[in-house]
Scaffold this motif. Structure first.
Motif, PDB file in Angstrom:
ATOM      1  N   LYS A   1      58.144  22.594 -36.960  1.00  0.00           N
ATOM      2  CA  LYS A   1      57.014  22.919 -36.083  1.00  0.00           C
ATOM      3  C   LYS A   1      57.480  23.843 -34.972  1.00  0.00           C
ATOM      4  O   LYS A   1      58.575  23.668 -34.426  1.00  0.00           O
ATOM      5  CB  LYS A   1      56.515  21.586 -35.502  1.00  0.00           C
ATOM      6  CG  LYS A   1      55.475  21.654 -34.444  1.00  0.00           C
ATOM      7  CD  LYS A   1      55.097  20.244 -33.970  1.00  0.00           C
ATOM      8  CE  LYS A   1      56.056  19.713 -32.906  1.00  0.00           C
ATOM      9  NZ  LYS A   1      55.504  18.596 -32.125  1.00  0.00           N
TER      10      LYS A   1
ATOM     11  N   THR B   1      56.042  25.924 -31.357  1.00  0.00           N
ATOM     12  CA  THR B   1      54.943  26.063 -30.392  1.00  0.00           C
ATOM     13  C   THR B   1      55.270  27.167 -29.391  1.00  0.00           C
ATOM     14  O   THR B   1      56.393  27.218 -28.870  1.00  0.00           O
ATOM     15  CB  THR B   1      54.713  24.749 -29.625  1.00  0.00           C
ATOM     16  OG1 THR B   1      54.449  23.699 -30.561  1.00  0.00           O
ATOM     17  CG2 THR B   1      53.530  24.883 -28.671  1.00  0.00           C
TER      18      THR B   1
ATOM     19  N   THR C   1      50.489  26.396 -31.867  1.00  0.00           N
ATOM     20  CA  THR C   1      51.479  25.667 -32.668  1.00  0.00           C
ATOM     21  C   THR C   1      51.237  25.881 -34.157  1.00  0.00           C
ATOM     22  O   THR C   1      50.088  25.942 -34.601  1.00  0.00           O
ATOM     23  CB  THR C   1      51.399  24.152 -32.383  1.00  0.00           C
ATOM     24  OG1 THR C   1      51.551  23.940 -30.984  1.00  0.00           O
ATOM     25  CG2 THR C   1      52.488  23.399 -33.132  1.00  0.00           C
TER      26      THR C   1
ATOM     27  N   THR D   1      53.267  25.193 -38.334  1.00  0.00           N
ATOM     28  CA  THR D   1      54.409  24.649 -39.070  1.00  0.00           C
ATOM     29  C   THR D   1      54.840  25.660 -40.140  1.00  0.00           C
ATOM     30  O   THR D   1      54.029  26.418 -40.666  1.00  0.00           O
ATOM     31  CB  THR D   1      54.085  23.309 -39.762  1.00  0.00           C
ATOM     32  OG1 THR D   1      53.063  23.535 -40.724  1.00  0.00           O
ATOM     33  CG2 THR D   1      53.624  22.273 -38.761  1.00  0.00           C
TER      34      THR D   1
ATOM     35  N   ASP E   1      60.529  21.951 -33.295  1.00  0.00           N
ATOM     36  CA  ASP E   1      61.066  20.680 -33.768  1.00  0.00           C
ATOM     37  C   ASP E   1      61.176  20.760 -35.297  1.00  0.00           C
ATOM     38  O   ASP E   1      60.184  20.999 -35.988  1.00  0.00           O
ATOM     39  CB  ASP E   1      60.128  19.540 -33.354  1.00  0.00           C
ATOM     40  CG  ASP E   1      60.688  18.172 -33.714  1.00  0.00           C
ATOM     41  OD1 ASP E   1      61.758  18.128 -34.376  1.00  0.00           O
ATOM     42  OD2 ASP E   1      60.057  17.165 -33.348  1.00  0.00           O
TER      43      ASP E   1
ATOM     44  N   ILE F   1      60.226  16.993 -38.363  1.00  0.00           N
ATOM     45  CA  ILE F   1      58.870  16.470 -38.510  1.00  0.00           C
ATOM     46  C   ILE F   1      58.535  16.280 -39.981  1.00  0.00           C
ATOM     47  O   ILE F   1      59.247  16.759 -40.857  1.00  0.00           O
ATOM     48  CB  ILE F   1      57.826  17.420 -37.880  1.00  0.00           C
ATOM     49  CG1 ILE F   1      57.912  18.803 -38.562  1.00  0.00           C
ATOM     50  CG2 ILE F   1      58.019  17.534 -36.383  1.00  0.00           C
ATOM     51  CD1 ILE F   1      56.647  19.600 -38.464  1.00  0.00           C
TER      52      ILE F   1
ATOM     53  N   ASN G   1      53.156   8.148 -33.246  1.00  0.00           N
ATOM     54  CA  ASN G   1      52.490   9.200 -32.496  1.00  0.00           C
ATOM     55  C   ASN G   1      52.111  10.375 -33.407  1.00  0.00           C
ATOM     56  O   ASN G   1      52.925  10.845 -34.187  1.00  0.00           O
ATOM     57  CB  ASN G   1      53.412   9.697 -31.379  1.00  0.00           C
ATOM     58  CG  ASN G   1      52.684  10.664 -30.472  1.00  0.00           C
ATOM     59  OD1 ASN G   1      51.503  10.450 -30.153  1.00  0.00           O
ATOM     60  ND2 ASN G   1      53.370  11.721 -30.064  1.00  0.00           N
TER      61      ASN G   1
ATOM     62  N   GLN H   1      51.355  14.197 -33.844  1.00  0.00           N
ATOM     63  CA  GLN H   1      51.674  15.429 -33.119  1.00  0.00           C
ATOM     64  C   GLN H   1      50.670  16.542 -33.393  1.00  0.00           C
ATOM     65  O   GLN H   1      50.413  17.392 -32.554  1.00  0.00           O
ATOM     66  CB  GLN H   1      53.082  15.909 -33.506  1.00  0.00           C
ATOM     67  CG  GLN H   1      54.162  14.873 -33.205  1.00  0.00           C
ATOM     68  CD  GLN H   1      55.544  15.384 -33.542  1.00  0.00           C
ATOM     69  OE1 GLN H   1      55.734  16.551 -33.856  1.00  0.00           O
ATOM     70  NE2 GLN H   1      56.539  14.512 -33.476  1.00  0.00           N
ATOM     71  N   MET H   2      50.175  16.607 -34.630  1.00  0.00           N
ATOM     72  CA  MET H   2      49.203  17.631 -34.990  1.00  0.00           C
ATOM     73  C   MET H   2      48.232  17.015 -35.986  1.00  0.00           C
ATOM     74  O   MET H   2      48.597  16.114 -36.732  1.00  0.00           O
ATOM     75  CB  MET H   2      49.876  18.834 -35.670  1.00  0.00           C
ATOM     76  CG  MET H   2      50.762  19.677 -34.768  1.00  0.00           C
ATOM     77  SD  MET H   2      51.710  20.898 -35.739  1.00  0.00           S
ATOM     78  CE  MET H   2      50.487  22.169 -36.014  1.00  0.00           C
TER      79      MET H   2
ATOM     80  N   ILE I   1      53.896  14.092 -38.003  1.00  0.00           N
ATOM     81  CA  ILE I   1      54.525  13.020 -37.209  1.00  0.00           C
ATOM     82  C   ILE I   1      56.038  13.240 -37.192  1.00  0.00           C
ATOM     83  O   ILE I   1      56.545  14.113 -37.907  1.00  0.00           O
ATOM     84  CB  ILE I   1      54.235  11.626 -37.830  1.00  0.00           C
ATOM     85  CG1 ILE I   1      54.723  11.586 -39.281  1.00  0.00           C
ATOM     86  CG2 ILE I   1      52.737  11.301 -37.753  1.00  0.00           C
ATOM     87  CD1 ILE I   1      54.617  10.217 -39.937  1.00  0.00           C
ATOM     88  N   ALA I   2      56.742  12.480 -36.384  1.00  0.00           N
ATOM     89  CA  ALA I   2      58.208  12.553 -36.404  1.00  0.00           C
ATOM     90  C   ALA I   2      58.697  12.089 -37.782  1.00  0.00           C
ATOM     91  O   ALA I   2      58.165  11.116 -38.335  1.00  0.00           O
ATOM     92  CB  ALA I   2      58.793  11.679 -35.304  1.00  0.00           C
TER      93      ALA I   2
END
Lengths: 411, 411
Positions: free
Chosen positions: B264, B266, B307, B309, B337, B340, B370, B372-373, B385-386
C-alpha cells in the motif's frame, strides 16, 4: 555477393554455446554481404529423447503422431538460433517446414519433398533477413506435419538450394571434408578438394557417413554444388559438383570406401534353371532384408552356386529363410560367413582407364589377401574379403593408387 | 451423448504415466458415447526448460521466436496423447494451434484469439475421432506461430467449446473444484457445487489460482458452461455457469478470497485540484506497475490523501516514482506499507441483500482487526488489513457467513 544455403547438423547445434557459435559464423557471412538461408537439425540427443518418450507409450507409434512429435526438435533449434542472431544485430526469421512451406507426400516418417514455395523466402532475403528453416520436416497437402526420415536435414538444405538457385549448399558437420579413405585406418588419407556427385554416391553408400545418400542424389539431379565443411574449424572442405571436363589432372581413383557390416550367404548346387534367382531373393526381400552384392557362378553339372551379401544384423534371419528355400529348390547346401568386409575403389577416372581392376587385384594379391567376391560398376570396383584383412587391404590400395600424396597430384 | 471439451494442464500430463492415465479417462468417456475434444498443456517443467534455453541466449528473447520455441511443448504432448489413445483402440488425431486453425492477432507471447475454423474438427468428430489440440497457441493471419501467454490453455479450451457449441468445457486440474476459501487456511472450507462466472472472476482475480481469468471472462461472454475437476480423483467438481434465477436457496456469499502479495502506498497532503489522480497514477502506469485498489479521502484543508495498492514486487519501484511525483505536486509526504493483505467476500447474492458489508465489518471488529482500506463492487467487498491478521480474518468471515456448513445450506 552470393546466396548460400548452410546446413548445420545436430552436433553443430548441440548446446546453447554451439548455437551461439553458429550464429557467430552466420553473422560473419552476412558481414561479407552474402545472403544466407540456414537449415538446422534438432540439438543432438533431442530426437532420441522424443523417440524414447513415444516408445514408452507404443512400441510402434502412430507414424502421423511420430512426425508431430519429433518435428518439435528442429523447431526448438530454429527459434534459439534466431535469438542468437538477433543478439548479434542480425535480422533473422525462423520457419518450420510447414511455414516455408515444404510440400511433401503423405508418407509419414519417410516423406519425399514435392515442392517448395519460395516467394516468402525471397521477400525475407530482399529485406536483408537471414532465413532459418527447420530441417527434416515438411507438410502434406492436407496440412499434416511430415518428416523426411532421419538425417533428412541434408535433403532439406539441398532442396532449398535448388528451389532458390543458391550458389552453393554448404553442409556443416563434424568432419572437415570428404577423405580418400577413413583417416582412422590410413593416417595418410587426404582431404579431397573436389569430388563428383557420382563418386560421392558410391563413397556414401559404401560407408562414408559424411552425407545422406538422398541429399547427394538430389543435389546431383538439380546440379546444386554441395560443399562439406567443418562447423568447428575453418577450411575449404570438399566441393561435390558435376564432373568438370576441363580438369586435365583427374585422378583415376578418388577414394577407397569400405564396410565391415556385411555378411555373405551362398546356396550351393542350385539347379541352373530360369527363375532361380527370384525364387531365392523373393523370400529374402519379403522379410525386408536388403541385399547388396549378388554373384552367380555357372557350374558344369547343370547346377550353380548363388551368393549374396546382406547386413550383418540380418545374417541369422536370412539364413533361416534360405534353408527353407534351398530345400524347396533341391539345392545341395547353404553356407555363410559373417566375418567378411567389402572394400571398394571409387573414381570417375576409371571410366577411361583400363587396367584399374587388375591393378586392384594385384595390390591385394601382393599382400596375400584372397578375394571372395567381385562386383563392378562404371565408377567403382568392390571386393569382398575376410574381415581380418580389411585395414591391410585399405592401406595397400590407398598406396597403390597414389592417394597417400596430396590429392591434386595424380598419376 | 454430449460433446465435451476437456482441458488437461501440465501436471495432469507431466509424465508418460500421467498421459496414459488421461488417455484412459478419455477412452472411458468415448465408451459412454460422448464426443471428446481434448486440449493439453506442455508436460510440467517443459515450458520452463525451453524458456531457460532462450534466456541463456537473450535476456529478453525475440517474442516471435519465443512463440516458435515454447509452442513445441504442447506439440509434444498432443502427439504422445494420441499415441496413448491409439494404443487403447481409440481413434484420435492431433492438431497444433496453427493446424486447427486458431487464428489470433499478432501480439506474440500474449496473443488473443480472433477466430477458430471448425469444419475440419466437425469432420473428425463425425468420423468418431477424438481431437487432441495443443493449448496456449495459435497462428496469425500471416502464418506466424503465436501463444496466448502462460496458462492460456484454459482459454483455448473455452474458445474451442464456444466455437463447437460444446455441452461443457471441463478443466481438469490438480484440485477437485472451487472452494469457499483456501482449505489450507480454513479447514472447514467447502467445495462449491456451482458458482457464477462473475463470482468466479472475482475469486480468480483475488487470488484463487484454479482458473485463468481470461478463460472465465471468455466462458462468461459466450455462456460456455465451465466445470473444474480433478485429474487425479473422481468427483463432480464445480460448475461455473450463468446465474440460475430458479435457485431459491442462493447463498449471499459464495466464498472468501484473499491475497497477501500486495503493498500500500499513500501520498499525504495532495492539493485537492482536478487532475491530481492522473498526475499520480500516470507515471506509475508508465513504469508498467499495475494498480489494484484506489482510495481517495477528501480532507478539510483543501488537501487530500491518495492511497492505492500495488503488487508487493513493485513496491520499491512505485515508491521511487511517487517521491518524485509528490515533490512536483507539492504534496506533504509519501508513506507506505508492504505488510498488508486483501480479504474479499464474493457473492452474487449480496446484490439483493443489504447489510452484507456491515456484517463483514462487524465480524472483523469483533476480532479487533483494523480495516485500512475498503473497496466495493456489485458482488464483492474487499478490505485491506495488516498481513498478520489474514488467517484470522478469513476464518472469522468464513464462519460469519455460514460457509463452514455444506454450501447448499444458506441463511
Amino acid at each position: 555477393m552470393a546466396l548460400y544455403v548452410q546446413k548445420y547438423g545436430g552436433t553443430s547445434v548441440g548446446s546453447v554455446e554451439r548455437i551461439e557459435a553458429v550464429a557467430e559464423k552466420v553473422a560473419g557471412f552476412r558481414q561479407q554481404g552474402h545472403d544466407i538461408v540456414v537449415v538446422v537439425s534438432a540439438m543432438s540427443g533431442e530426437t532420441n529423447r522424443l523417440i524414447g518418450l513415444a516408445k514408452d507409450i507404443q512400441s510402434t507409434p502412430e507414424p502421423r503422431e511420430m512426425d508431430v512429435l519429433v518435428s518439435t526438435g528442429e523447431q526448438v533449434t530454429i527459434a534459439l538460433l534466431c535469438m542468437a542472431l538477433s543478439k548479434r544485430g542480425v535480422a533473422a526469421r525462423s520457419y518450420t517446414g510447414g511455414q516455408v512451406k515444404i510440400l511433401t507426400d503423405s508418407a509419414h516418417t519417410k516423406a519425399r519433398i514435392q515442392d517448395i514455395e519460395i516467394d516468402g523466402m525471397r521477400d525475407d532475403l530482399d529485406a536483408g533477413r537471414v532465413i532459418v528453416v527447420a530441417g527434416f520436416q515438411g507438410v502434406d497437402d492436407r496440412g499434416n506435419i511430415t518428416t523426411l526420415g532421419r538425417g533428412g536435414s541434408d535433403t532439406t538444405g539441398v532442396a532449398l538450394a535448388a528451389a532458390l538457385r543458391a550458389d552453393e549448399c554448404q553442409i556443416y558437420t563434424d568432419v572437415d571434408g570428404v577423405y580418400t579413405t577413413d583417416p582412422r585406418v590410413v593416417d595418410t588419407a587426404q582431404r579431397l578438394e573436389k569430388i563428383t556427385f557420382e563418386e560421392m554416391l558410391e563413397m556414401a553408400s559404401l560407408g562414408s557417413k559424411v552425407l545422406q545418400i538422398r541429399a547427394v542424389e538430389f543435389a546431383g539431379k538439380y546440379k546444386v554444388p554441395l560443399r562439406v565443411l567443418s562447423s568447428f574449424k575453418d577450411g575449404p572442405g570438399t566441393l561435390i559438383s558435376i564432373e568438370d571436363d576441363d580438369t586435365v589432372e583427374k585422378p583415376v581413383i578418388s577414394g577407397i570406401a569400405f564396410n565391415r557390416d556385411e555378411a555373405k550367404l551362398t546356396v550351393l548346387g542350385v539347379p541352373d534353371v530360369p527363375g532361380v534367382a527370384s525364387r531365392i531373393l523373393g523370400p529374402i526381400s519379403r522379410e525386408n532384408i536388403e541385399v547388396d552384392i549378388i554373384v552367380q557362378n555357372v557350374a558344369a553339372d547343370k547346377t550353380t552356386d548363388f551368393t549374396f551379401t546382406v547386413h550383418r544384423n540380418d545374417y541369422q534371419a536370412a539364413e533361416t529363410v534360405l534353408q527353407k528355400v534351398a530345400a524347396e529348390l533341391g539345392a545341395r547346401e547353404v553356407v555363410g560367413d559373417s566375418k567378411i568386409a567389402k572394400v571398394s575403389i571409387v573414381g570417375v577416372g576409371m571410366r577411361s582407364h583400363a587396367g584399374v581392376a587388375s591393378k586392384m587385384f594385384d595390390a591385394l594379391a601382393s599382400e596375400s589377401i584372397n578375394i571372395q567376391m567381385i562386383s563392378t560398376s562404371e565408377i567403382k570396383v568392390s571386393v569382398v574379403i575376410a574381415e581380418k584383412y580389411l585395414e591391410l587391404a585399405v592401406r595397400a590400395l590407398h598406396s597403390a593408387f597414389d592417394l597417400d600424396k596430396a590429392d591434386d597430384v595424380s598419376e
